[in-house]
Write a protein that holds these residues in place. Structure first.
Motif, PDB file in Angstrom:
ATOM      1  N   MET A   1      -4.582 -14.097   4.455  1.00  0.00           N
ATOM      2  CA  MET A   1      -4.149 -12.577   4.681  1.00  0.00           C
ATOM      3  C   MET A   1      -3.867 -12.279   6.183  1.00  0.00           C
ATOM      4  SD  MET A   1      -5.991  -8.852   3.649  1.00  0.00           S
ATOM      5  CE  MET A   1      -6.603  -9.650   2.244  1.00  0.00           C
ATOM      6  N   GLU A   2      -4.740 -13.078   7.204  1.00  0.00           N
ATOM      7  CA  GLU A   2      -4.473 -12.652   8.581  1.00  0.00           C
ATOM      8  C   GLU A   2      -3.127 -13.280   9.075  1.00  0.00           C
ATOM      9  OE1 GLU A   2      -6.982 -13.543  12.772  1.00  0.00           O
ATOM     10  OE2 GLU A   2      -7.505 -14.422  11.099  1.00  0.00           O
ATOM     11  N   TYR A   3      -2.614 -14.414   8.491  1.00  0.00           N
ATOM     12  CA  TYR A   3      -1.427 -15.191   8.605  1.00  0.00           C
ATOM     13  C   TYR A   3      -0.416 -14.163   8.153  1.00  0.00           C
ATOM     14  CZ  TYR A   3       2.340 -18.432   8.219  1.00  0.00           C
ATOM     15  OH  TYR A   3       3.784 -18.835   8.252  1.00  0.00           O
ATOM     16  N   GLY A  55      -8.024  -3.863   8.773  1.00  0.00           N
ATOM     17  CA  GLY A  55      -8.922  -4.364   9.901  1.00  0.00           C
ATOM     18  C   GLY A  55      -8.145  -5.777  10.474  1.00  0.00           C
ATOM     19  N   LEU A  56      -7.458  -6.501   9.537  1.00  0.00           N
ATOM     20  CA  LEU A  56      -6.727  -7.735  10.038  1.00  0.00           C
ATOM     21  C   LEU A  56      -5.234  -7.194  10.640  1.00  0.00           C
ATOM     22  CD1 LEU A  56      -7.814 -10.128   7.353  1.00  0.00           C
ATOM     23  CD2 LEU A  56      -8.251 -10.355   9.472  1.00  0.00           C
ATOM     24  N   ASP A  99     -14.301  -0.032  10.602  1.00  0.00           N
ATOM     25  CA  ASP A  99     -14.930  -1.060  11.412  1.00  0.00           C
ATOM     26  C   ASP A  99     -14.494  -0.373  13.016  1.00  0.00           C
ATOM     27  OD1 ASP A  99     -15.543  -3.151  13.319  1.00  0.00           O
ATOM     28  OD2 ASP A  99     -14.733  -4.492  11.752  1.00  0.00           O
ATOM     29  N   SER A 100     -15.585   0.033  13.625  1.00  0.00           N
ATOM     30  CA  SER A 100     -15.929   0.807  15.078  1.00  0.00           C
ATOM     31  C   SER A 100     -15.414  -0.254  15.913  1.00  0.00           C
ATOM     32  CB  SER A 100     -17.036   1.426  15.186  1.00  0.00           C
ATOM     33  OG  SER A 100     -17.152   2.576  14.372  1.00  0.00           O
ATOM     34  N   GLU A 101     -15.900  -1.341  15.874  1.00  0.00           N
ATOM     35  CA  GLU A 101     -15.627  -2.530  16.660  1.00  0.00           C
ATOM     36  C   GLU A 101     -14.221  -2.705  17.063  1.00  0.00           C
ATOM     37  OE1 GLU A 101     -17.690  -3.873  19.042  1.00  0.00           O
ATOM     38  OE2 GLU A 101     -19.314  -2.350  17.982  1.00  0.00           O
TER      39      GLU A 101
END
Length: 338
Positions: A1-3, A55-56, A99-101
């Motif tokens: 998925m990141e790709y 997020g990604l 995702d706070s980070e």
């Protein structure tokens, strides 16, 4: 998925002109396209996969910006290469990224290039159609209400991660760590967001900023916000005071133990007399509470201010109020809701 997301940014930006994301409409088209890619990645999957995909997508936008910056000797090339971060800002808001980070990394990336967050704050303060010279036109949100809700979203994540940035302190005449909510706005004379809200006579926005831990007396080199309001109110010789301005004063007084008398370095009795002469009408009309200027502060007010100061220093406003071992009514009082 990141790709998938890495390819999306590489291919989309490869054929795009440098000014291709300058207009709100062009950014909206890319945002809609990216949201469609996210929807395709999560179709039929669990809710957890939604947060993973979003997020990604945001991380890929940050990584793309970092890559382009690195290829240019660590100097941001601005244009479309910087606006990719605001694509990520809108996508994170659209999908309520938890995702706070990742949100922290996004805000840090923006600050490294701009040293301000005016494109996040100004839309909430003035609306998405504010004059271009104060940058409100750059907002990617529909209207002021949506801008304001987005601001609360980022304030929430900044508070959770104790996010702060190096900024010049007029009190220490040096670079000090400043919380996200207090970072000066370049287009408004480097004034803190709270001061801009006061200048705009916007009590609803001021309330949000105070509840989320804004410094009621920001270290941006300006006069005390309370004294600034008193100066404005004293100009109304008809004594028909604007409700919005009086409301702003009331909110600031909730976070203040005592109003510090101006006119230093005169002795106290001289300062007191000068204050009473200048603001005689405001004192007579009870716009200024005498006990907060000349009297003895109540234990109730002292406690609220000290508790709020401790929570603010630890980035726990307003979340930490509900964790206090006190009755609900006292929680509301500390949280400025009563």
């Amino acid at each position: 998925m990141e790709y998938v997301f890495d390819v999306f940014f590489e291919e989309s930006f490869l054929v795009m002109e440098r000014s291709g994301l300058q207009s709100r409409c062009s950014r909206r088209n890319v945002i809609d396209h990216l949201n469609s890619v996210i929807s395709g990645c999560i179709q039929g999957r669990e809710t957890a996969s939604v947060q993973l995909a979003v997020g990604l997508a945001v991380k890929s936008a940050i990584d793309y910006h970092r890559k382009m910056k690195s290829d240019n000797f660590k100097i941001c090339m601005m244009g479309k290469f910087h606006n990719v971060l605001y694509i990520a800002v809108r996508v994170a808001w659209d999908w309520s990224l938890e995702d706070s980070e990742i949100i922290k990394s996004l805000l840090e990336e923006i600050y490294m290039c701009e040293k301000t967050f005016e494109r996040i704050f100004l839309g909430a303060l003035f609306g998405s159609n504010a004059p271009h010279f104060i940058a409100g036109w750059k907002s990617d949100f529909i209207d002021q209400d949506e801008n304001l809700r987005a601001l609360v979203f980022f304030l929430h994540h900044a508070g959770k991660t104790r996010l702060s940035f190096p900024s010049y302190s007029y009190a220490y005449h040096d670079i000090r760590q400043t919380k996200f909510i207090d970072i000066p706005i370049e287009s408004c004379g480097k004034a803190a967001p709270l001061r801009v809200a006061v200048q705009a006579s916007a009590p609803d926005i001021l309330m949000i900023l105070l509840r989320h831990g804004a410094n009621p007396d920001p270290d941006d080199g300006g006069a005390s916000p309370i004294l600034s309001i008193l100066e404005k109110l004293s100009d109304y010789e008809s004594r028909a005071y604007p409700y919005q301005l009086v409301s702003c004063l009331g909110l600031l007084l909730r976070c203040t133990i005592m109003i510090e008398l101006p006119y230093k370095p005169h002795l106290f009795h001289v300062r007191k007399e000068m204050f009473e002469i200048k603001y005689a009408a405001l004192l007579a009309d009870q716009i200024i509470p005498r006990d907060q200027v000349f009297g003895v502060p109540t234990l109730k007010r002292i406690c609220r201010c000290h508790v709020r100061n401790q929570l603010r220093k630890n980035c726990q406003l307003p979340r930490g109020v509900n964790k206090l071992p006190v009755p609900r009514k006292i929680m509301k009082y500390i949280d400025l809701l009563d």
